[in-house]
Structures are given as C-alpha cells and as structure tokens.
Design an enzyme around this catalytic site. Structure first.
Site, PDB file in Angstrom:
ATOM      1  N   ASP A 121       0.830  -1.207   0.000  1.00 44.24           N
ATOM      2  CA  ASP A 121       0.000   0.000   0.000  1.00 44.24           C
ATOM      3  C   ASP A 121       0.865   1.257   0.000  1.00 44.24           C
ATOM      4  OD1 ASP A 121      -2.497  -1.316  -0.021  1.00 44.24           O
ATOM      5  OD2 ASP A 121      -2.339  -1.694   2.136  1.00 44.24           O
ATOM      6  N   LYS A 132      -0.250  -7.993  -2.887  1.00 41.47           N
ATOM      7  CA  LYS A 132      -1.527  -7.328  -3.127  1.00 41.47           C
ATOM      8  C   LYS A 132      -1.297  -5.902  -3.599  1.00 41.47           C
ATOM      9  CE  LYS A 132      -4.689  -5.777   0.077  1.00 41.47           C
ATOM     10  NZ  LYS A 132      -5.354  -4.536  -0.363  1.00 41.47           N
ATOM     11  N   ASP A 190      -6.680  -5.827  -5.883  1.00 42.67           N
ATOM     12  CA  ASP A 190      -7.774  -5.532  -4.943  1.00 42.67           C
ATOM     13  C   ASP A 190      -8.475  -4.244  -5.376  1.00 42.67           C
ATOM     14  OD1 ASP A 190      -9.435  -5.550  -2.731  1.00 42.67           O
ATOM     15  OD2 ASP A 190      -7.885  -4.897  -1.320  1.00 42.67           O
ATOM     16  N   LYS A 192     -11.958  -3.984  -5.716  1.00 40.08           N
ATOM     17  CA  LYS A 192     -13.311  -3.896  -5.118  1.00 40.08           C
ATOM     18  C   LYS A 192     -14.321  -3.308  -6.118  1.00 40.08           C
ATOM     19  CE  LYS A 192     -11.804  -3.794  -0.262  1.00 40.08           C
ATOM     20  NZ  LYS A 192     -10.321  -3.629  -0.319  1.00 40.08           N
ATOM     21  N   HIS A 234     -17.578  -2.508  -8.258  1.00 39.00           N
ATOM     22  CA  HIS A 234     -18.999  -2.398  -7.872  1.00 39.00           C
ATOM     23  C   HIS A 234     -19.672  -1.431  -8.842  1.00 39.00           C
ATOM     24  CE1 HIS A 234     -22.045  -1.700  -4.307  1.00 39.00           C
ATOM     25  NE2 HIS A 234     -22.631  -2.067  -5.428  1.00 39.00           N
ATOM     26  N   ASP A 235     -20.438  -1.983  -9.810  1.00 36.12           N
ATOM     27  CA  ASP A 235     -21.109  -1.146 -10.803  1.00 36.12           C
ATOM     28  C   ASP A 235     -22.160  -2.021 -11.475  1.00 36.12           C
ATOM     29  OD1 ASP A 235     -21.662   0.888 -12.816  1.00 36.12           O
ATOM     30  OD2 ASP A 235     -19.632   1.655 -12.478  1.00 36.12           O
ATOM     31  N   ILE A 236     -22.801  -1.539 -12.527  1.00 40.09           N
ATOM     32  CA  ILE A 236     -23.773  -2.380 -13.221  1.00 40.09           C
ATOM     33  C   ILE A 236     -23.036  -3.568 -13.861  1.00 40.09           C
ATOM     34  CG2 ILE A 236     -25.408  -0.492 -13.593  1.00 40.09           C
ATOM     35  CD1 ILE A 236     -24.417  -0.408 -16.538  1.00 40.09           C
ATOM     36  N   ASN A 257     -22.751  -4.957 -16.782  1.00 39.77           N
ATOM     37  CA  ASN A 257     -22.019  -4.774 -18.029  1.00 39.77           C
ATOM     38  C   ASN A 257     -20.693  -4.043 -17.801  1.00 39.77           C
ATOM     39  OD1 ASN A 257     -22.006  -4.891 -21.019  1.00 39.77           O
ATOM     40  ND2 ASN A 257     -22.026  -2.656 -20.824  1.00 39.77           N
ATOM     41  N   THR A 258     -20.719  -3.060 -16.910  1.00 39.28           N
ATOM     42  CA  THR A 258     -19.509  -2.277 -16.641  1.00 39.28           C
ATOM     43  C   THR A 258     -18.487  -3.101 -15.859  1.00 39.28           C
ATOM     44  OG1 THR A 258     -20.755  -0.235 -16.711  1.00 39.28           O
ATOM     45  CG2 THR A 258     -18.668  -0.167 -15.525  1.00 39.28           C
ATOM     46  N   THR A 303     -15.241  -3.622   6.827  1.00 39.21           N
ATOM     47  CA  THR A 303     -15.039  -3.701   8.283  1.00 39.21           C
ATOM     48  C   THR A 303     -15.116  -2.322   8.927  1.00 39.21           C
ATOM     49  OG1 THR A 303     -12.693  -3.771   7.790  1.00 39.21           O
ATOM     50  CG2 THR A 303     -13.737  -5.844   8.353  1.00 39.21           C
ATOM     51  N   ARG A 347      -2.303  -9.149  12.770  1.00 38.60           N
ATOM     52  CA  ARG A 347      -1.206  -8.512  13.499  1.00 38.60           C
ATOM     53  C   ARG A 347      -0.413  -9.576  14.238  1.00 38.60           C
ATOM     54  NH1 ARG A 347      -2.182  -5.347  10.418  1.00 38.60           N
ATOM     55  NH2 ARG A 347      -2.663  -3.137  10.595  1.00 38.60           N
ATOM     56  N   GLN A 372      -6.751  -1.034  12.668  1.00 42.20           N
ATOM     57  CA  GLN A 372      -7.522  -2.270  12.560  1.00 42.20           C
ATOM     58  C   GLN A 372      -8.106  -2.587  13.924  1.00 42.20           C
ATOM     59  OE1 GLN A 372      -8.210  -3.891   9.865  1.00 42.20           O
ATOM     60  NE2 GLN A 372      -6.522  -3.869   8.417  1.00 42.20           N
ATOM     61  N   GLY A 399      -0.118  -5.974   5.720  1.00 44.84           N
ATOM     62  CA  GLY A 399       0.471  -4.762   5.161  1.00 44.84           C
ATOM     63  C   GLY A 399       1.496  -4.164   6.099  1.00 44.84           C
ATOM     64  N   ARG A 400       1.027  -3.188   6.901  1.00 51.16           N
ATOM     65  CA  ARG A 400       1.960  -2.385   7.694  1.00 51.16           C
ATOM     66  C   ARG A 400       2.847  -3.160   8.663  1.00 51.16           C
ATOM     67  NH1 ARG A 400      -2.866   1.529   9.011  1.00 51.16           N
ATOM     68  NH2 ARG A 400      -3.829  -0.506   8.688  1.00 51.16           N
TER      69      ARG A 400
HETATM   70  O1  C5P Z   1      -1.588  -2.580   6.840  1.00 50.94           O
HETATM   71  P1  C5P Z   1      -2.608  -3.638   7.088  1.00 50.94           P
HETATM   72  O2  C5P Z   1      -2.036  -4.992   7.468  1.00 50.94           O
HETATM   73  O3  C5P Z   1      -3.713  -3.196   8.003  1.00 50.94           O
HETATM   74  O4  C5P Z   1      -3.236  -3.839   5.637  1.00 50.94           O
HETATM   75  C1  C5P Z   1      -4.367  -4.583   5.401  1.00 50.94           C
HETATM   76  C2  C5P Z   1      -4.692  -4.568   3.933  1.00 50.94           C
HETATM   77  O5  C5P Z   1      -5.916  -5.259   3.750  1.00 50.94           O
HETATM   78  C3  C5P Z   1      -4.903  -3.181   3.337  1.00 50.94           C
HETATM   79  O6  C5P Z   1      -4.474  -3.231   1.988  1.00 50.94           O
HETATM   80  C4  C5P Z   1      -6.396  -2.980   3.432  1.00 50.94           C
HETATM   81  O7  C5P Z   1      -6.889  -2.158   2.413  1.00 50.94           O
HETATM   82  C5  C5P Z   1      -6.897  -4.378   3.251  1.00 50.94           C
HETATM   83  N1  C5P Z   1      -8.188  -4.642   3.874  1.00 50.94           N
HETATM   84  C6  C5P Z   1      -8.441  -4.488   5.225  1.00 50.94           C
HETATM   85  N2  C5P Z   1      -9.675  -4.767   5.760  1.00 50.94           N
HETATM   86  C7  C5P Z   1     -10.624  -5.207   4.976  1.00 50.94           C
HETATM   87  C8  C5P Z   1     -10.396  -5.390   3.614  1.00 50.94           C
HETATM   88  C9  C5P Z   1      -9.150  -5.102   3.103  1.00 50.94           C
HETATM   89  O8  C5P Z   1      -7.591  -4.103   5.982  1.00 50.94           O
HETATM   90  N3  C5P Z   1     -11.785  -5.504   5.503  1.00 50.94           N
END
Ligand code: C5P
Length: 239
Positions: A19, A41, A68, A70, A72-74, A76-77, A128, A189, A198, A218-219
C-alpha cells in the site's frame, strides 16, 4: 460454476499488501519479502497512481498478484472492467457482493474468457469500517454478521470463488460455506504488534487455525524497520 481452488500452505499463505503510490517503495518491499510470501496485493492506491506499468513492475518480482480493486457497478460495466485487467493475469481480483447476483455472474463469465488460468473472484461483503449503526443508516438492519452471511451466500452461489473477510468472520463463514470457498483475511497482526487502525485483529496462526486460506499483511511488514525479517517471522509462525 464451482472451481476447485489450489489452496496454499506455509509461507504461500502470506499476501503482502503493497500500500503506497510509490513504485520504488513497492518494488523494494516485493524484493525484500518475496522469499516469505506467496503473493503481493496491489490496491486502488497503487493501481490508480501507477496503472499497468506499475503492476508490471511488481509482477516482475515473480509472484502472483492479488488485484484488490473492489469492483462495484452495473453488470455490463463490471464485466468490462474484469476483461480490461485479464491481460495483467492477476491471480485474485475483488468485487463487492452488494453489487448483486447479476453483477457477480457477469464478472465470472468475463473472467472465464481467460481460460483455466483465469483470476479467482473474491467478494467483499460488509466493509469492516461499517458497524451496526453505519449499516442501519444505509438501510441494512440486523447487524453486520447477518449481512455478511447473506452476502457471502449470495456471492458464492453467483460464482464468486471466495471472500475477503475479517478475522472475526472467518470461522462462521467456514462453518456456513464449507471448505471450498477461498477465504482471504486481512486484519492480521503478529503477537505484540501495534494494531494501527484495525479494530479487530488476529495473529497469523490464529487466523489460519480459524480457517483462513490466505492472510493479508500490510503495515506489520511494510512499516517494519526490517521488512524481510518481519515477513520471515510471519511465515515461520504459520509454517
Ligand atoms: O496494513 P494492514 O495490514 O492493516 O493492511 C491490510 C490490507 O488489507 C490493506 O491493503 C487494506 O486495504 C486491506 N483490507 C483491510 N480490511 C478489509 C479489507 C481489506 O484491511 N476488511
């Protein structure tokens, strides 16, 4: 419509969320963590900033990509958007279950055009960031768990291959849906880590024990002083 999914094991379960908008950072993280990860990702932040060229820079590290977006549209799109990324050959691609059965069916038909190596489609149920009060304000009563289950069943029966879900949802979804669907779980974590923004987290080992196929981290990796060591510790915890 069902596809048998090759499920990962060990370090193959680790998806590192890259990210950032900066391709140099993303490529450095990918190179540093590749030995302890099964996939990388790429999310909206990176993809909108860097497009297909940025995607290719990550893919060059040699791992499959979870795109990733996500969607979300009609129908066809969304089908058009799926077709537009087939050339990049992502392994996993996300869309919102709230787009409805027809949208998911259209996405699945579009993905099938890539043949057996098509991307697996993962549905996002309830973000979430939405609690019961926020859901109620957009007209959804009954609370998050009921809505997650409703949308999860709808998505899988419409052709989604799996779901993105929070650690707190993974056991209930596995119990409701059985072993087939891929469950991909962020909100991870390592024990003792800073939980950041989170709210509901599990350790890597807890999430896998609850039924996660892949964990998204991620982080805890990308913000670590030593991302390679952080990724290696997470892989070791679920080896
Ligand atoms: O940095 P961290 O470990 O929190 O990153 C989690 C990754 O998962 C991010 O890319 C975040 O957008 C994604 N994500 C999330 N919670 C969700 C769906 C996706 O944290 N419910």
């Amino acid at each position: 419509m069902t596809t048998s999914i090759l499920k990962p094991s060990g370090a193959g379960r680790v998806i590192v969320a890259l990210d950032t908008t900066d391709p140099a950072h993303a490529v450095a993280w990918a190179r540093a963590t590749g030995a302890s990860a099964g996939m990388f990702k790429i999310g909206l932040e990176y993809f909108l900033a860097n497009g297909a060229a940025g995607y290719a820079a990550i893919a060059a590290a040699g791992k499959p990509i979870f795109l990733d977006l996500k969607l979300h549209d009609i129908p066809n799109t969304v089908a058009g958007a799926v077709r537009a990324v087939l050339g990049l050959a992502p392994r996993l691609l996300t869309l919102h279950a709230a787009g409805g059965a027809a949208m998911i069916e259209a996405a699945r038909r579009a993905a099938e055009e890539a043949g057996p190596a098509r991307p697996l489609l993962l549905a996002v149920t309830v973000l979430t960031s939405l609690d019961a009060a926020a859901l109620s304000s957009v007209g959804v009563s009954g609370g998050p768990t009921q809505q997650v289950l409703r949308l999860a069943r709808l998505a899988i029966s419409a052709g989604a291959d799996g779901l993105v879900c929070s650690p707190k949802e993974v056991a209930v979804l596995r119990a409701a849906l059985g072993p087939g669907p891929a469950l991909v779980v962020p909100g991870i974590r390592p024990a003792g880590a800073d939980i950041g923004d989170q709210a509901r987290v599990m350790t890597p080992a807890q999430a896998v024990a609850a039924g996660a196929d892949w964990i998204v981290v991620g982080r805890p990796i990308t913000a670590a002083a030593d991302p390679a060591a952080a990724a290696a510790a997470i892989a070791a915890a679920i080896a």
